[in-house]
Scaffold this motif. Structure first.
Motif, PDB file in Angstrom:
ATOM      1  N   GLY A  46       0.655  -1.365   0.442  1.00  0.00           N
ATOM      2  CA  GLY A  46       0.310  -0.546   0.380  1.00  0.00           C
ATOM      3  C   GLY A  46       1.034   1.342   0.289  1.00  0.00           C
ATOM      4  O   GLY A  46       0.513   2.538  -0.592  1.00  0.00           O
ATOM      5  N   GLN A  47       1.851   0.713   0.823  1.00  0.00           N
ATOM      6  CA  GLN A  47       2.998   2.480   1.082  1.00  0.00           C
ATOM      7  C   GLN A  47       3.975   2.460  -0.885  1.00  0.00           C
ATOM      8  O   GLN A  47       4.238   3.878  -0.202  1.00  0.00           O
ATOM      9  N   ILE A  48       3.421   1.391  -1.797  1.00  0.00           N
ATOM     10  CA  ILE A  48       4.423   1.309  -2.499  1.00  0.00           C
ATOM     11  C   ILE A  48       3.593   2.240  -3.983  1.00  0.00           C
ATOM     12  O   ILE A  48       2.540   3.108  -3.991  1.00  0.00           O
ATOM     13  N   LYS A  49       4.610   4.052  -3.649  1.00  0.00           N
ATOM     14  CA  LYS A  49       3.572   5.495  -4.651  1.00  0.00           C
ATOM     15  C   LYS A  49       4.700   5.593  -5.950  1.00  0.00           C
ATOM     16  O   LYS A  49       5.762   6.425  -5.714  1.00  0.00           O
ATOM     17  N   VAL A  50       4.982   4.892  -7.386  1.00  0.00           N
ATOM     18  CA  VAL A  50       5.413   4.771  -7.725  1.00  0.00           C
ATOM     19  C   VAL A  50       4.825   5.088  -9.160  1.00  0.00           C
ATOM     20  O   VAL A  50       3.808   4.325  -9.684  1.00  0.00           O
ATOM     21  N   ASP A  51       5.694   5.384 -10.637  1.00  0.00           N
ATOM     22  CA  ASP A  51       4.755   5.533 -11.720  1.00  0.00           C
ATOM     23  C   ASP A  51       4.661   4.397 -12.173  1.00  0.00           C
ATOM     24  O   ASP A  51       3.547   4.100 -13.059  1.00  0.00           O
ATOM     25  N   HIS A  52       5.337   3.062 -12.221  1.00  0.00           N
ATOM     26  CA  HIS A  52       5.628   2.124 -12.832  1.00  0.00           C
ATOM     27  C   HIS A  52       6.278   1.354 -11.837  1.00  0.00           C
ATOM     28  O   HIS A  52       7.234   1.224 -11.766  1.00  0.00           O
ATOM     29  N   VAL A  53       5.775  -0.230 -11.424  1.00  0.00           N
ATOM     30  CA  VAL A  53       6.421  -1.339 -11.659  1.00  0.00           C
ATOM     31  C   VAL A  53       7.023  -2.004 -12.839  1.00  0.00           C
ATOM     32  O   VAL A  53       5.637  -3.339 -13.207  1.00  0.00           O
TER      33      VAL A  53
END
Lengths: 374, 384
Positions: free
Chosen positions: B84-91
């Motif tokens: 839930g903490q992951i805030k990136v444009d793309h994985v």
């Protein structure tokens, strides 16, 4: 972050101080000394009139493009220490002793005392515990300069000889560290194998006896045969062969091969010591000359008795030589006296006590696999 | 054609995890197929699948799988929280996901076990771990991870007890050889000549006499050549890659020795080290082991055996202080239930105490004997 960097810096600094990293030498640029000899310098080898010591260092040649497999680096000086600066002028490589295997000292030098030579060796903490010692009859440098056709260099021949002889002919394998222990221990005196260039095989060396020392000074030597019994008397664990006549049977000789050990007991009676040495020998039969040991138990007892008597009579011969001729205890029985009577005995000279000691020798021979049925 | 109808490849054996006797099934890029491969074996209502979406611009579907009655709720909760903490444009790959989720992102050691084999995922789920499947990649992550997990191979469970254990012990030996062979060579030829038997020493010295470079340069040169060969082999098509290996390994090796750029012993040492690194069954772990070697090489060339022992202790200390989703990374070697039972419950529960116990346990069991052994051997070279 600052804490981590501080810790890292502390680790690096302490590692630098503790590791001795300044001692690094590339193996390709190093001269590996495998054997060293010390002599009293001859007139023709003197660089300065006051020179006394002549040092020879055997260095294997590392270049595969040269024919010679070894070279001998020599230097003369007033003391063994001075030879170091002298030989540095033409050493070509930085010499290391960490792989030194044997040290040869000339008989003439050994008779004058080897304290200085031993001192320079002991002070080097990198000298291996396994460096062997030998005394050369004649000039020690001549031994180092031998070039056997059948081995890479004389260093390997010398190393192998001094290392394996303990397992073959009741000869103690004497190390520099062992020599030092004998030198400073109460009731102990060192013995060192004596080597000589073989007369028949010109490029080989032979062990001809055992040098008897009174502390650092060589007094004399016992021959090849007596050497075996002195080794047994000293309790130096060794393996070897003895050939002895069979009692009551004419021209019949038995050969036994085995390993030795000993037990010593020292007591005092009227101020003079009584030394009892028990020699134990566990053997196998090598040769009987046709005598059938296995058939009867009496035959086994006969062989055993003959061997024990032979050992006792020879050991008594060695003891009388030590007491009467050299006046020195080379059997190291003094260690048993020191262990029993403590520091009080150190006030008396053990060698003097030994010369007037009543020494009783008992041999116990055990023959394995003789074939007799009890 | 809708995105859901995109063609995908068939299920096949993963190239980096080939087995002789194990299952040949491998995950593919499709998340649904991958979940189905797991569910096919664990046909139980306790197998839970939770879907997430990661990426702000290019979104990717992600699923976590766990057994409800086996996995610890705290760990499952922690996984949910971190996702839930992951805030990136793309994985784009699980590697990025791993980096965003792990406890120690700057560490050399992998903290999430990646695999392409459903059989490994299934057995790890049974042990209470959580599987993270990202759409578009066949690589599935398993958390929490223990370091010893990287030395387990699928064959261990197909072979008999003795054979399986022998292989595992062989991998541990392989780990030590892979890490220590080159640094030990450098330390021996630079500082500790006396530890080499004289006959071998003379042969080594003879081969070193005509090499113009110091042992450090010689070893680094050879290591770099091998690394480049390995990297080039990966990029090239299969037949060409094999040719590159042969050309590089044999012809270049011989030529470099003939040109007296490196000594033959270095070739032997580095080849053995590389061979040993291939015994590690996990690709991420074997990459990491390759990297550990380099600081040790530098430490060995400056400080000899002492430097190697300090380096090993630093690595072990670092490992012992690590956790993966709250679980000590070096368990059960350190911070085992036995060790934890010996300290007060309140202290054992705190992370600080766990680190401390991990550190002390590992240091006593591995670090101290290695340190003392190397210290006793570490004798430099002195002149006559």
């Amino acid at each position: 972050m600052r804490k981590v960097l501080g810790l890292l810096a502390a680790v690096i600094v302490s590692t630098m101080l503790a590791s001795g990293c300044w001692d690094a030498t590339d193996l390709g640029r190093t001269g590996i000394a495998t054997a060293i000899s010390f002599d009293l310098v001859r007139e023709q080898d003197k660089v300065k009139p006051e020179d006394k010591v002549f040092l020879s260092i055997l260095l294997p040649v590392l270049s595969p493009q040269t024919q010679e497999r070894s070279r001998v680096l020599t230097a003369a000086g007033k003391t063994p220490g001075e030879t170091r600066s002298e030989r540095s002028n033409h050493a070509f490589r930085q010499i290391t002793v960490s792989d030194l295997r044997s040290i040869v000292i000339s008989e003439a030098m050994a008779r004058q005392g080897v304290k200085d030579e031993m001192d320079i060796l002991y002070r080097n903490p990198f000298l291996s515990y396994h460096v062997k010692m030998a005394i050369a009859r004649g000039y020690a440098a001549d031994i180092i300069n031998l070039k056997p056709k059948w081995a890479p260099d004389i260093g390997q021949v010398l190393n192998n000889l001094l290392e394996t002889i303990q397992q073959q002919n009741f000869v103690p394998s004497v190390t520099v560290i062992g020599f030092r222990c004998n030198l400073h221990g109460y009731g102990q005196n060192p013995v060192v194998p004596v080597i000589e260039e073989m007369t028949k095989e010109k490029d080989n060396i032979d062990i001809i006896g055992l040098a008897i020392f009174k502390k650092d000074r060589m007094l004399g030597m016992v021959d090849k045969e007596q050497m075996k019994f002195l080794t047994m008397l000293r309790g130096e664990k060794a393996r070897g062969v003895i050939t002895f006549p069979l009692k009551g049977v004419r021209d019949k000789y038995i050969t036994l091969q085995g390993t030795n050990s000993r037990k010593v007991e020292v007591t005092f009676e009227d101020g003079s010591p009584k030394i009892k040495i028990d020699i134990f020998l566990i053997t196998d039969i090598v040769e009987t000359g046709g005598f059938m040991v296995g058939r009867e138990l009496e035959n086994y007892e006969l062989v055993k008795k003959s061997a024990e008597d032979f050992i006792v009579s020879n050991c008594e011969g060695v003891i009388s030589k030590l007491q009467l001729e050299y006046g020195v205890d080379a059997t190291n029985a003094g260690t048993a006296a020191r262990a029993k009577y403590g520091k009080a005995i150190e006030k008396q000279d053990w060698d003097t006590l030994f010369t007037m000691a009543d020494v009783t020798i008992k041999a116990n021979v055990k023959i394995r696999n003789h074939g007799a049925i009890k | 054609m809708t995105p859901g109808e995109c063609p995908g490849r068939a299920v096949e054996e993963p190239p980096t995890e080939r087995t002789t006797r194990g299952s040949r099934l491998g995950f593919i890029e499709d998340i649904e197929t991958n979940i189905a491969l797991v569910r096919k074996s664990i046909n139980s209502p306790t197998l839970k699948v939770e879907f997430f979406t990661v990426g702000e611009i290019a979104t990717s579907r992600l699923a976590i799988l766990y057994l409800n009655d086996v996995a610890t709720p705290e760990i499952v909760g922690e996984v949910r929280h971190r996702l839930g903490q992951i805030k990136v444009d793309h994985v784009p790959a699980t590697g990025v996901l791993e980096n965003l989720m792990e406890d120690h992102p700057w560490s050399l050691f992998p903290q999430a076990y990646g695999t392409e084999k459903p059989s490994k995922v299934i057995s790890n789920l049974m042990e209470g771990r959580v599987a993270i499947i990202l759409d578009g990649t066949p690589y599935v992550l398993l958390v929490p991870t223990l370091y010893i997990q990287y030395f387990q191979g699928p064959e261990d469970y197909y072979d008999r007890f003795w054979v399986g254990n022998f292989s595992r012990v062989l991998r541990y030996i392989g780990l030590f050889i892979a890490i220590l062979a080159t640094p030990t060579y450098i330390a021996l030829v630079t500082f500790h000549h006396e530890l080499i038997p004289l006959e071998l020493l003379l042969a080594v010295a003879e081969s070193r006499a005509e090499v113009p470079f110091p042992p450090l340069v010689e070893a680094l040169l050879m290591e770099m050549i091998i690394e480049m060969l390995r990297e080039a082999g990966l990029r090239l098509p299969n037949p060409l890659g094999q040719t590159m290996g042969v050309v590089g390994g044999i012809i270049l090796g011989q030529a470099i020795v003939a040109a007296k750029i490196v000594s033959p012993l270095v070739i032997i040492v580095i080849t053995v080290a590389i061979l040993a690194s291939f015994t590690i069954p996990n690709y991420s772990a074997s990459l990491n082991i390759r990297l550990i070697k380099y600081p040790l090489i530098f430490l060995a060339s400056i400080f000899g055996a002492f430097g190697i022992s300090v380096g090993i202790i630093l690595f072990i200390t670092h490992q012992a202080a690590m956790t993966s989703f709250g679980v000590p990374y070096t368990a059960p070697l350190a911070a085992s239930a036995f060790v934890l039972s010996m300290i007060p419950q309140s202290a054992a529960q705190s992370f600080t105490a766990t680190y401390y116990v991990s550190y002390v346990g590992i240091f006593i069991m591995l670090g101290l004997p290695v340190f003392l052994l190397l210290l006793s051997l570490a004798r430099g070279v002195k002149t006559v």
